[in-house]
Write a protein that holds these residues in place. Structure first.
Motif, PDB file in Angstrom:
ATOM      1  N   LEU A  58      10.464 -10.598  14.299  1.00  0.00           N
ATOM      2  CA  LEU A  58      10.436 -11.791  13.482  1.00  0.00           C
ATOM      3  C   LEU A  58       9.256 -11.658  12.453  1.00  0.00           C
ATOM      4  CD1 LEU A  58      11.783 -14.447  12.320  1.00  0.00           C
ATOM      5  CD2 LEU A  58      10.603 -15.616  14.405  1.00  0.00           C
ATOM      6  N   SER A  59       7.877 -11.618  13.287  1.00  0.00           N
ATOM      7  CA  SER A  59       6.828 -11.889  12.486  1.00  0.00           C
ATOM      8  C   SER A  59       6.733 -10.583  11.487  1.00  0.00           C
ATOM      9  CB  SER A  59       5.701 -11.777  13.377  1.00  0.00           C
ATOM     10  OG  SER A  59       5.559 -10.571  14.405  1.00  0.00           O
ATOM     11  N   TRP A  60       7.023  -9.385  11.526  1.00  0.00           N
ATOM     12  CA  TRP A  60       6.777  -8.273  10.729  1.00  0.00           C
ATOM     13  C   TRP A  60       8.051  -7.749   9.900  1.00  0.00           C
ATOM     14  CZ3 TRP A  60       1.825  -7.069  10.618  1.00  0.00           C
ATOM     15  CH2 TRP A  60       0.994  -7.217  11.719  1.00  0.00           C
ATOM     16  N   GLU A  61       9.034  -8.725   9.934  1.00  0.00           N
ATOM     17  CA  GLU A  61      10.337  -8.311   9.187  1.00  0.00           C
ATOM     18  C   GLU A  61      10.023  -8.288   7.616  1.00  0.00           C
ATOM     19  OE1 GLU A  61      14.898  -9.870   8.766  1.00  0.00           O
ATOM     20  OE2 GLU A  61      13.310 -11.016   9.924  1.00  0.00           O
ATOM     21  N   GLY A  62       9.269  -9.183   7.171  1.00  0.00           N
ATOM     22  CA  GLY A  62       8.886  -9.340   5.795  1.00  0.00           C
ATOM     23  C   GLY A  62       8.146  -8.165   5.295  1.00  0.00           C
ATOM     24  N   MET A  63       7.288  -7.633   5.895  1.00  0.00           N
ATOM     25  CA  MET A  63       6.451  -6.547   5.787  1.00  0.00           C
ATOM     26  C   MET A  63       7.278  -5.065   5.604  1.00  0.00           C
ATOM     27  SD  MET A  63       3.346  -4.501   7.530  1.00  0.00           S
ATOM     28  CE  MET A  63       4.656  -3.672   8.710  1.00  0.00           C
ATOM     29  N   ASN A  65      10.695  -5.073   5.124  1.00  0.00           N
ATOM     30  CA  ASN A  65      11.357  -5.283   3.897  1.00  0.00           C
ATOM     31  C   ASN A  65      10.657  -4.834   2.624  1.00  0.00           C
ATOM     32  OD1 ASN A  65      13.457  -6.022   5.662  1.00  0.00           O
ATOM     33  ND2 ASN A  65      13.365  -8.224   5.246  1.00  0.00           N
ATOM     34  N   HIS A  66       9.457  -5.106   2.480  1.00  0.00           N
ATOM     35  CA  HIS A  66       8.665  -5.232   1.247  1.00  0.00           C
ATOM     36  C   HIS A  66       8.558  -3.528   1.186  1.00  0.00           C
ATOM     37  CE1 HIS A  66       5.615  -5.075  -1.753  1.00  0.00           C
ATOM     38  NE2 HIS A  66       4.682  -4.453  -1.072  1.00  0.00           N
ATOM     39  N   ASN A  68      10.284  -1.317   2.408  1.00  0.00           N
ATOM     40  CA  ASN A  68      11.636  -0.414   1.928  1.00  0.00           C
ATOM     41  C   ASN A  68      11.759  -0.606   0.568  1.00  0.00           C
ATOM     42  OD1 ASN A  68      12.410   0.843   4.371  1.00  0.00           O
ATOM     43  ND2 ASN A  68      13.096  -1.279   5.192  1.00  0.00           N
ATOM     44  N   ARG A  69      11.661  -1.695  -0.025  1.00  0.00           N
ATOM     45  CA  ARG A  69      11.607  -2.068  -1.394  1.00  0.00           C
ATOM     46  C   ARG A  69      10.816  -1.333  -2.221  1.00  0.00           C
ATOM     47  NH1 ARG A  69      12.174  -7.400   0.416  1.00  0.00           N
ATOM     48  NH2 ARG A  69      10.242  -7.883  -0.200  1.00  0.00           N
ATOM     49  N   SER A  70       9.319  -1.247  -1.911  1.00  0.00           N
ATOM     50  CA  SER A  70       8.508  -0.446  -2.901  1.00  0.00           C
ATOM     51  C   SER A  70       8.760   1.034  -2.574  1.00  0.00           C
ATOM     52  CB  SER A  70       7.137  -1.004  -2.147  1.00  0.00           C
ATOM     53  OG  SER A  70       7.026  -2.506  -2.118  1.00  0.00           O
ATOM     54  N   LEU A  71       9.151   1.465  -1.551  1.00  0.00           N
ATOM     55  CA  LEU A  71       9.274   3.074  -1.287  1.00  0.00           C
ATOM     56  C   LEU A  71      10.695   3.385  -0.849  1.00  0.00           C
ATOM     57  CD1 LEU A  71       5.997   3.455   0.721  1.00  0.00           C
ATOM     58  CD2 LEU A  71       6.119   3.712  -1.696  1.00  0.00           C
ATOM     59  N   VAL A 269       1.866   4.267   1.552  1.00  0.00           N
ATOM     60  CA  VAL A 269       2.095   2.876   2.437  1.00  0.00           C
ATOM     61  C   VAL A 269       0.906   1.977   2.042  1.00  0.00           C
ATOM     62  CG1 VAL A 269       2.053   2.102   4.649  1.00  0.00           C
ATOM     63  CG2 VAL A 269       3.461   4.248   4.033  1.00  0.00           C
ATOM     64  N   ALA A 270      -0.239   2.504   2.329  1.00  0.00           N
ATOM     65  CA  ALA A 270      -1.331   1.768   2.002  1.00  0.00           C
ATOM     66  C   ALA A 270      -1.258   0.912   0.590  1.00  0.00           C
ATOM     67  CB  ALA A 270      -2.872   2.447   2.105  1.00  0.00           C
ATOM     68  N   LEU A 271      -1.012   1.648  -0.239  1.00  0.00           N
ATOM     69  CA  LEU A 271      -0.885   1.108  -1.674  1.00  0.00           C
ATOM     70  C   LEU A 271       0.125  -0.159  -1.782  1.00  0.00           C
ATOM     71  CD1 LEU A 271      -1.710   4.037  -4.164  1.00  0.00           C
ATOM     72  CD2 LEU A 271      -3.295   2.097  -3.578  1.00  0.00           C
ATOM     73  N   ALA A 272       1.233   0.360  -0.993  1.00  0.00           N
ATOM     74  CA  ALA A 272       2.449  -0.835  -1.181  1.00  0.00           C
ATOM     75  C   ALA A 272       1.887  -1.907  -0.266  1.00  0.00           C
ATOM     76  CB  ALA A 272       3.571  -0.147  -0.365  1.00  0.00           C
ATOM     77  N   LEU A 273       1.173  -1.880   0.786  1.00  0.00           N
ATOM     78  CA  LEU A 273       0.884  -3.095   1.574  1.00  0.00           C
ATOM     79  C   LEU A 273      -0.173  -3.965   0.616  1.00  0.00           C
ATOM     80  CD1 LEU A 273       0.889  -1.472   5.052  1.00  0.00           C
ATOM     81  CD2 LEU A 273       2.490  -2.977   3.982  1.00  0.00           C
ATOM     82  N   PHE A 274      -1.198  -3.115  -0.065  1.00  0.00           N
ATOM     83  CA  PHE A 274      -2.206  -3.659  -0.606  1.00  0.00           C
ATOM     84  C   PHE A 274      -1.536  -4.870  -1.779  1.00  0.00           C
ATOM     85  CE2 PHE A 274      -5.335  -0.240   0.317  1.00  0.00           C
ATOM     86  CZ  PHE A 274      -5.602  -0.637   1.462  1.00  0.00           C
ATOM     87  N   THR A 275      -0.478  -4.242  -2.164  1.00  0.00           N
ATOM     88  CA  THR A 275       0.216  -5.152  -3.256  1.00  0.00           C
ATOM     89  C   THR A 275       1.201  -6.119  -2.796  1.00  0.00           C
ATOM     90  OG1 THR A 275       1.709  -3.383  -3.804  1.00  0.00           O
ATOM     91  CG2 THR A 275      -0.391  -3.133  -5.117  1.00  0.00           C
ATOM     92  N   MET A 276       1.534  -6.010  -1.746  1.00  0.00           N
ATOM     93  CA  MET A 276       2.731  -6.849  -0.926  1.00  0.00           C
ATOM     94  C   MET A 276       2.330  -8.293  -1.310  1.00  0.00           C
ATOM     95  SD  MET A 276       3.828  -7.053   2.900  1.00  0.00           S
ATOM     96  CE  MET A 276       2.309  -7.654   3.392  1.00  0.00           C
ATOM     97  N   PRO A 277       3.053  -9.329  -1.788  1.00  0.00           N
ATOM     98  CA  PRO A 277       3.008 -10.618  -1.930  1.00  0.00           C
ATOM     99  C   PRO A 277       2.380 -11.247  -0.509  1.00  0.00           C
ATOM    100  CG  PRO A 277       5.057 -10.130  -3.145  1.00  0.00           C
ATOM    101  CD  PRO A 277       4.656  -8.784  -2.206  1.00  0.00           C
TER     102      PRO A 277
END
Length: 897
Positions: A58-63, A65-66, A68-71, A269-277
């Motif tokens: 539940l706690s990491w689901e949003g990350m 999903n992001h 999968n959308r970004s990459l 992966v790092a760049l996608a996480l840095f830009t994650m809302p």
């Protein structure tokens, strides 16, 4: 000593097999020609499920999903891992990235060459990012046996896992620094998740627990606990950190790539996480969370090194060549330090030999100096003790001055002052004496005394020697000190007193004492001179305050006397009015009584009720200026007389408002004849403009008027009065007041009121009646009084009724004049009074007379014309008899009309 526990021993036994297995894996990987991700685009992210797998997903689901959308070229899958599953998953490469606590990352870095590509952060309510965490040591707030780290000894302890950084290792470091080891616990249980640790503490299955920061706040937000039920041991209050914490802070969890993951994928992966809302990770913080650049994890190394945990747990077991190769520079420094130390020791020995001689010389000087210092120290200690003693006296005096300022009564002030003096450790007893002058002589009176035993009280306040000295001090108006030699009385000696001080209480320095403050001490040295000065000044303050209280008491007595005189004067005026107007006798007291009953029914405050009672008692005081001809008139008033009566309200108001203590009462009394519809007087006020107490007085006044007999009208019954009040409620009277009056006055006993006929009883009252009901010419009763008696039903007392009709009287007037006619009527009336003793005589219709209850046969012995003043006047007298029944009385009334 290290604290890896069983896990470290197990690793040592399987070390060789593990290394062999890793070597085979590397050889197999080298033989495979295809890239790692060539055959599959699935990327697995392992995450430590510190609160269970479901909560982790539940706690990491949003990350996920992001990502999968970004990459879109990759499919990211989240793999929750327990503490004991991380090493196996990493070794088997069943995951590609790891999100775990900082100490686990250091282990993976050491074992599998993992590297951090990002560090987690969370937002606070103020928007500040937080990228550090620590541990919390908790217990139940009602468990008073565990409030300090030292209290953990012998207690049941719960932690998450031996590899849990926030749930064990951070707290372990703190308790070790406090000298507490896990071996001193009663038991240590690893629960697997942070939630399980908290729940065990709450359920009292464990006395204390170790969890990561933020766990308490998350569980509270989920409704699983109340923060007020949890006590944080050794809590640190850090303004920049939003969670409750017991330990130092360390860098937050990293996202680590394993060695087999390409740098390109790790960068993507790092760049996608840095830009994650930040909103994608609201579970971690309601204000947002995300990933930033990797932090410096050296503080984690420091903790693991200090606790000798992996990778710092095998340092003591390294082979000597490897240890020499790894630590040669430390060994070199140690060797050089040893050589330098030996040279320094040789130098010191040489210097010591040279200093030994000088030391002997200095020994004597030191001895002399020590003697001087010792003497000086004793002097300083004595001065310090003296200063501390005087400070205590100053504080005591200051406290007594505060008592003087805040006290409201003289005796209370003196009693509190004596008690405060005796609370000083060196003072044994204190009391205030006063000199009394009587016809038998002077004597010393005890006003107040401090707390103490009965023996003290008797010995110090009744000793003839002490009383004589106090008497002397008062007469001489001076301070007297008593030494221990003068306290040798057999009753005083056992008290162990060393000195006493008798201090005059004066309003100023030049006044005679109004008392004497007596203070006794058992201090060996007695009183200090500075102490006596302070006590003397305090006695002056007490004397000034005592004088002020006496003056205030005298002023209050004078004011009370003045008020009493006012009240007696006003009450005398009220009594005078009632004695003057017997028709309304007792009216004011009944109105006051009825007003009080109504007010209490309406639950008014007691001070309002008493004000109303006083105002009701005085409400008719203005009648003192009403002329007797109007006030005492026993018949109906004319419009002009009624207007004059109405002035009593204004006069009463003006009379009372000039007296300050009666101004409020005057205002209430002023409005008791006002009516809600504005038809009242004197101001014609309406509804809300009329004070409530005045409305109550109006109802009480009207009720008494209705139920009391009047000369001009009979009284009403209580039921009739109630109906009239209810009919006028809302028009003349307040509805709520009428309702209360109906309730409390319905059963009022008016038997005494109903007996008051207000008929003349005394000679004085008869004379007053004569003023209104007597014929001015003849002195007989007039026709108006006869009508009054018939209307009031007084005919029940009649047994005979006769009427004398004078004929030819008009001709007599015409012939001899009105003066002669009046004289004839007067003479005839006088003759009737002589002939009819005890009868009631009335002059009616100008020249006729009515006789009630004449003597039997009074006309038998003489003739009305020849035997009376009518002789020779040609005026004749005819007598007519009427029966005393209803028919006869009706005939008489018809005739009189």
């Amino acid at each position: 000593m290290h604290y890896g526990f069983n896990c470290a021993d197990r690793r040592k036994r399987t070390s060789l097999l593990s290394r062999l297995f890793l070597l085979l894996c590397l050889v197999f990987s080298a033989c495979v020609s295809l890239p790692v991700f060539a055959a599959s685009e699935t990327v697995k992210i392992g995450v430590l499920s510190l609160r269970g797998h479901q909560m982790a997903e539940l706690s990491w689901e949003g990350m996920v999903n992001h990502l999968n959308r970004s990459l879109p070229d990759y499919e990211f899958i989240l793999v929750p891992l327990a503490f004991d599953e991380i090493n196996l998953a990493t070794r088997q490469r069943s995951v590609d990235f790891i999100i775990a606590n900082s100490s686990i990352f250091i282990t993976l870095e050491s074992r599998y060459n993992a590297s951090a590509i990002a560090t987690l952060y969370t937002r606070t309510a103020s928007g500040t990012p937080v990228n550090s965490f620590g541990g919390v040591i908790i217990s139940r707030v009602d468990n008073q046996s565990v409030t300090l780290i030292n209290d953990l000894k012998g207690k049941r302890i719960a932690a998450v896992d031996e590899t849990s950084f926030g749930g064990w290792q951070t707290g372990l470091r703190e308790i070790l620094n406090q000298g507490i080891t896990p071996s001193q616990f009663r038991s240590l249980t690893f629960m697997g998740t942070h939630d399980a640790v908290v729940e065990a503490v709450i359920a009292q299955e464990a006395d204390a627990g170790f969890v990561r920061t933020g766990t308490l706040e998350k569980m509270a937000g989920e409704g699983k606990l109340q923060l007020s039920d949890i006590y944080v041991i050794a809590e640190r209050h850090l303004s920049y950190f939003p969670y409750r914490v017991s330990t130092r802070l360390y860098p937050e969890w990293p996202l680590a790539k394993l060695a087999h993951v390409s740098e390109d994928l790790a960068l993507e992966v790092a760049l996608a996480l840095f830009t994650m809302p930040e909103a994608n990770m609201l579970y971690h913080s309601p204000y947002g969370a995300g990933w930033g650049l990797p932090q410096n994890y050296q503080p984690i190394h420091g903790l693991l090194r200090e606790l000798k945990l992996e990778p710092y747990d095998d340092v003591a077991h390294q082979p000597f060549p490897e240890a020499l190769k790894a630590y040669w520079h430390y060994l070199l420094i140690t060797l050089l330090s040893f050589i330098t130390g030996m040279m320094f020791i040789a130098y010191v020995i040489r210097i010591n030999r040279r200093l030994h001689h000088h030391q002997q010389k200095l020994s004597h000087l030191n001895t002399e100096l020590e003697d001087r210092v010792s003497k000086r120290t004793l002097q300083i200690e004595s001065l310090l003790e003296h200063e501390q003693y005087l400070r205590g006296i100053v504080q005591t005096v200051a406290d007594v001055n505060q008592i003087i300022i805040t006290s409201t009564h003289r005796m209370e002030m003196l009693k509190s002052a004596c008690d405060r003096l005796v609370s000083h450790p060196e003072y044994r007893f204190a009391w205030v004496a006063s000199l009394r002058h009587t016809e038998q002589g002077d004597y010393i009176e005890r006003l107040v005394s401090s707390y103490g035993s009965t023996e003290q009280l008797i010995a110090l306040t009744q000793s003839p020697e002490m009383l004589a000295k106090i008497h002397q001090a008062i007469l001489q108006n001076q301070l007297i000190q008593i030494s221990s030699n003068e306290l040798s009385d057999e009753r005083i000696a056992p008290l162990g007193l060393s000195a006493a001080a008798f201090l005059p209480l004066r309003s100023d320095a030049f006044s005679q004492p109004i008392g004497m403050l007596c203070v006794y001490t058992h201090r060996k040295e007695g009183f200090e001179q500075d102490e006596i000065s302070m006590l003397d000044q305090l006695a002056g303050d007490l004397g000034f305050a005592m004088h002020a209280f006496i003056r205030r008491e005298e002023s209050e007595q004078s004011e009370a006397s003045r008020i009493s005189n006012y009240e007696e004067t006003i009450q005398a005026m009220v009594d005078m009015i009632e004695k003057r107007d017997t028709y309304t006798a007792g009216h004011t007291r009944r109105v006051a009584k009825y007003s009080e009953l109504i007010a209490r029914k309406m639950q008014l405050p007691e001070n309002k009720i008493q004000c109303l009672v006083k105002a009701s008692t005085l409400h008719d005081i203005g009648k003192i200026i009403i002329p007797d001809a109007v006030l005492l008139k026993p018949g109906q008033l004319t419009p002009l007389e009624y207007e004059l009566i109405k002035q009593h309200v204004v006069v009463g108001y003006e009379t009372l408002s000039g007296i300050k203590m009666y101004q409020d009462l005057a205002e209430l009394m002023r409005h008791h004849h006002e009516r809600l519809d504005g038809s009242g007087y004197p101001q014609g006020l309406k509804d809300g403009d009329i004070p409530l107490l005045s409305r109550i007085m109006a109802v009480a006044d009207s009720f008494d008027a209705m139920t009391s007999n009047r000369i001009y009208k009979p009284r009403k019954t209580i039921e009739e009065a109630m109906k009239e009040l209810q009919a006028l409620a809302g028009k003349h009277y307040d509805v709520a007041v009428v309702a209360a009056a109906v309730d409390v006055l319905a059963n009022e006993d008016l038997s005494d009121v109903s007996k008051e006929e207000q008929l003349p009883a005394s000679d004085l009252e008869k004379q007053r009646f004569a003023y209104f009901f007597n014929d001015q010419l003849t002195g007989l009763h007039n026709a108006e009084y006869l009508h009054f008696m018939l209307q009031r039903g007084l005919h029940v007392h009649f047994h005979s009724l006769q009427m004398l009709l004078l004929k030819n009287f008009a001709e007599y007037n015409s012939k001899y004049g009105w003066h002669a006619g009046n004289q004839l009527l007067k003479d005839f009336a006088d003759w009737l009074e002589v002939k009819c003793p005890g009868a009631m005589l009335f002059r009616v219709m100008g020249d006729d007379f009515v006789i009630i209850n004449p003597p039997d046969g009074w006309l038998n012995d003489f003739d009305l014309v020849s035997s009376s003043p009518l002789t020779g006047t040609q005026v004749e007298a005819n007598i007519q008899h009427f029966n005393c029944d209803d028919a006869g009385l009706s005939a008489l009334q018809a005739y009189l009309k």
